[in-house]
Design a protein around this motif. Structure first.
Motif, PDB file in Angstrom:
ATOM      1  N   UNK A   1      -5.602  10.741   4.893  1.00  0.00           N
ATOM      2  CA  UNK A   1      -5.779   9.464   5.973  1.00  0.00           C
ATOM      3  C   UNK A   1      -6.203   8.259   5.184  1.00  0.00           C
ATOM      4  N   UNK A   2      -6.898   8.380   4.279  1.00  0.00           N
ATOM      5  CA  UNK A   2      -7.285   7.059   3.346  1.00  0.00           C
ATOM      6  C   UNK A   2      -6.149   6.717   2.652  1.00  0.00           C
ATOM      7  N   UNK A   3      -5.418   7.366   2.015  1.00  0.00           N
ATOM      8  CA  UNK A   3      -4.224   7.043   1.303  1.00  0.00           C
ATOM      9  C   UNK A   3      -3.172   6.697   2.370  1.00  0.00           C
ATOM     10  N   UNK A   4      -3.122   7.278   3.587  1.00  0.00           N
ATOM     11  CA  UNK A   4      -2.081   6.701   4.526  1.00  0.00           C
ATOM     12  C   UNK A   4      -2.460   5.301   5.050  1.00  0.00           C
ATOM     13  N   UNK A   5      -3.705   5.110   5.237  1.00  0.00           N
ATOM     14  CA  UNK A   5      -4.174   3.636   5.418  1.00  0.00           C
ATOM     15  C   UNK A   5      -3.846   2.473   4.456  1.00  0.00           C
TER      16      UNK A   5
END
Length: 297
Positions: free
Chosen positions: A269-273
Motif C-alpha cells: 500500500x505504501x508503494x501504491x500511494x
C-alpha cells in the motif's frame, strides 16, 4: 431533530433493553419479565434518582438535568464514554424544532490547514471534516484513493450521504457494511458534539427518508466516535489499499477534524500511494490545488 424528546426516549429505552438483569444481580430473569432488559425503576435505583424523575427524563419532560444525574444514568446503564457524551448533550435545553430553521454556514478551512494538507500530499491522503461529517477540504492524494470530491456538488460532499446514497462507495469499500455501521454510530455522536446543528439534522432527515439501510442501523441507537482504525479501499488501478486512519480535532477550528491515512513502511500500500501521488501530480497540479481551494468558503 431540534427537540430532543425522540432521541432521549429511543436511546434510553434501547440502552435499558441491552442490559441483562442477571448479570447485574437483579431478580426476575428474562423468563419472568414482560420486556427485555432493565425496568425503569431499576435504572432509577441504580442511578440514585426517583422513578418519577427517571420517567420524566426518558420521556423528554425533565426541564434541566445536572451532570451528576447524567453521570448516574451513565453508570446505571453502563454507557461507553461516547454514549455518555451523547446522553449529556441530547439532554441539554435547546430550541424546539422550527425555532431556528436557518442553515448553518459552511465552516471555512484556514489557509494554514490547507498548507498542511498540501505538505502531506506526497505520501499521506488527508481530509478535513466538519459538522455532520461534511468533507470540507482534502489533498490531491486523498482524492486519488477515493472519490474525486471536486466533481461532487458542495452540499453533497458529506460522508454519510455518500456512503448510503452514492453506489460508488460500495465498490470503493470492500468492508462496506462495517463502514456503514461506523458511519451511523459516528453520525449519532455528531448530535452530541453539535446538538443544535441544522446541517447534522438535515443529513439525518434525508437519510431517514431515502435509505432503508440507514434507517435500520439508526434504530439500533449505536453511538461511537472512532478516532483511529484500519480501512480497506478497492482502487481501480492500484488494487487493494490497506491504510491506518487517525482523526485529530483541530482546537483552533471548532467542529473541524483532520483525518489522515497512512500505510506501513515498505508495504504494498505504501508503494501504491507513492505511485498514485506521482500520477496525480503528473496529471496536473493545478486541478488538485483548485479542488482543495474550492472547499474553503
Amino acid at each position: 431533530m431540534g427537540h430532543s424528546e425522540p432521541e432521549i426516549k429511543a436511546f434510553l429505552k434501547a440502552r435499558r433493553a441491552a442490559l441483562d438483569p442477571a448479570e447485574l444481580g437483579l431478580p426476575d430473569g428474562l423468563a419472568r419479565r414482560r420486556v427485555r432488559g432493565l425496568r425503569r425503576e431499576e435504572v432509577a435505583q441504580r442511578a440514585g434518582i426517583s422513578v418519577d424523575y427517571y420517567t420524566r427524563i426518558e420521556q423528554g419532560r425533565a426541564p434541566a438535568i445536572s451532570d451528576s444525574v447524567v453521570g448516574g444514568l451513565a453508570r446505571a446503564l453502563r454507557l461507553t464514554p461516547s454514549e455518555h457524551t451523547y446522553l449529556r448533550n441530547i439532554t441539554l435545553s435547546r430550541p424546539r424544532a422550527g425555532e431556528s430553521a436557518e442553515p448553518d454556514p459552511r465552516p471555512a478551512v484556514r489557509p494554514e490547514i490547507r498548507q498542511l494538507l498540501d505538505a502531506m500530499d506526497a505520501t499521506v491522503p488527508a481530509f478535513v471534516y466538519g459538522p455532520g461529517m461534511d468533507v470540507l477540504a482534502w489533498n490531491r492524494l486523498g482524492a486519488r484513493i477515493g472519490l474525486d470530491y471536486g466533481t461532487i456538488p458542495e452540499d453533497r460532499r458529506n460522508g454519510p450521504l455518500l456512503v448510503f446514497l452514492d453506489p460508488r462507495t460500495r465498490d470503493l469499500h470492500p468492508d462496506w457494511d462495517e463502514i456503514a455501521d461506523d458511519t451511523v454510530a459516528g453520525l449519532r455522536a455528531e448530535i452530541g458534539r453539535h446538538p443544535g446543528s441544522t446541517r447534522v439534522c438535515r443529513v439525518i432527515h434525508e437519510l431517514l427518508e431515502r435509505s432503508e439501510e440507514f434507517r435500520r442501523r439508526w434504530e439500533a441507537q449505536a453511538v461511537q466516535e472512532r478516532t483511529r482504525g484500519t480501512k480497506r479501499f478497492r482502487h481501480p488501478e492500484a488494487g487493494e489499499l490497506v491504510v491506518t486512519f487517525e482523526a485529530f480535532t483541530l482546537p483552533a477550528d471548532p467542529g473541524q477534524t483532520l483525518c489522515t491515512y497512512t500505510a506501513e513502511k515498505g508495504s504494498p500500500t505504501a508503494q501504491a500511494l507513492r505511485i498514485l501521488a506521482g500520477a496525480g501530480a503528473g496529471a496536473g497540479a493545478g486541478a488538485g490545488a483548485d479542488a482543495a481551494a474550492s472547499t474553503v468558503v
